[in-house]
Scaffold this active site. Structure first.
Site, PDB file in Angstrom:
ATOM      1  NE  ARG A   1      37.425  38.251  38.372  1.00 12.52           N
ATOM      2  CZ  ARG A   1      36.734  37.448  38.669  1.00 12.52           C
ATOM      3  NH1 ARG A   1      37.141  35.910  38.787  1.00 12.52           N
ATOM      4  NH2 ARG A   1      35.595  37.316  39.151  1.00 12.52           N
TER       5      ARG A   1
ATOM      6  NE  ARG B   1      40.948  36.928  40.696  1.00 13.22           N
ATOM      7  CZ  ARG B   1      39.412  36.519  41.723  1.00 13.22           C
ATOM      8  NH1 ARG B   1      40.437  35.376  41.883  1.00 13.22           N
ATOM      9  NH2 ARG B   1      38.335  36.921  41.530  1.00 13.22           N
TER      10      ARG B   1
ATOM     11  CE  LYS C   1      34.012  30.623  45.273  1.00 14.33           C
ATOM     12  NZ  LYS C   1      35.385  31.925  45.687  1.00 14.33           N
TER      13      LYS C   1
ATOM     14  NE  ARG D   1      33.260  39.498  42.221  1.00 13.98           N
ATOM     15  CZ  ARG D   1      34.404  39.482  42.097  1.00 13.98           C
ATOM     16  NH1 ARG D   1      36.345  40.294  42.371  1.00 13.98           N
ATOM     17  NH2 ARG D   1      34.876  38.349  42.149  1.00 13.98           N
TER      18      ARG D   1
ATOM     19  NE  ARG E   1      29.209  33.695  43.379  1.00 11.78           N
ATOM     20  CZ  ARG E   1      30.227  33.599  42.142  1.00 11.78           C
ATOM     21  NH1 ARG E   1      30.594  32.340  41.490  1.00 11.78           N
ATOM     22  NH2 ARG E   1      31.766  34.518  42.836  1.00 11.78           N
TER      23      ARG E   1
END
Ligand code: AMP
Length: 209
Positions: A155, A122, A13, A166, A88
């Site tokens: 992160r 990531r 996203k 998550r 969300r």
């Protein structure tokens, strides 16, 4: 164009949003980005949300809705916006409908395995927020952002336990928004499995651009 990017963490996203901002000439509003900035400067909001984020849980609806409502009252979003990571939950979507009229919702379709691979690799620039991937789109110089020279880091919520949490949170609380927006006739599905260049093509096709 007022739009929402909906999809699990790591679906791309944020990466597509950077490209879509140029295509549509509207700002990206990332609630995760706003929370991370607050954590970085240790503001009262940052101190409140850090632990929640690190655990892969959602910040409470009231705090998040108030933040987005304030942001959407600013002048630069009059022409439109891309909401990346909001809403969300169903209550967030219902609140949003009271202060803004969303025109399109892009649903990033990707299976869990794809998400785990993306999030596990990531790397994010601490300064400009650009996303890299250790395997697919690495930085030219280890640990240094190609775009701004900032420090590139992993992160806290991209650790395996947080990723698992998550995904659970996404399935339980966010995925119901797919049907919520489909029933309103706003949803456009895009295949989010390929690499970013192909996702951009899929996005433009879905948007009729
Ligand atoms: P993201 O960068 O979108 O993956 O968001 C990172 C983290 O920020 C999430 O795991 C949540 O802890 C928090 N967060 C971001 N957006 C929201 C939201 N709309 N509602 C609640 N928490 C959020």
């Amino acid at each position: 164009m007022k739009m929402i990017f909906l999809g699990p963490p790591g679906a791309g996203k944020g990466t597509l949003a950077v490209k879509a901002v140029e295509i549509l000439e509207v700002p990206q509003i990332s609630t995760g980005g706003i929370f991370r900035a607050a954590v970085a400067v240790q503001s009262p909001l940052g101190l409140k949300v850090k632990e929640i984020m690190d655990a892969g849980k959602l910040v409470d609806d009231d705090t998040t809705i108030a933040l987005v409502k304030e942001r959407l009252a600013q002048d630069d979003v009059k022409k439109g916006y891309i909401l990346d990571g909001f809403p969300r939950t169903i209550p967030q979507a219902e609140a949003l409908a009271t202060f803004s009229n969303v025109e399109k919702v892009i649903n990033f379709d990707i299976p869990d395995e794809g998400v785990i691979e993306r999030l596990g690799g990531r790397r994010v620039c601490r300064k400009c927020g650009f996303n890299f991937h250790a395997k697919f789109t690495p930085t030219s110089k280890e640990g240094i952002c190609d775009h701004c020279g900032g420090e590139v880091y992993i992160r806290d919520d991209d650790r395996p336990e947080a990723i698992k949490k998550r995904l659970e949170v996404y399935r339980a609380q966010t995925a119901p928004l797919i049907d919520y927006y489909r029933n309103k006739g706003l949803l456009l599905d895009i295949d989010a499995r390929p690499m970013i260049d192909e996702i951009v093509v899929n996005f433009k096709k879905a948007m009729g651009l």
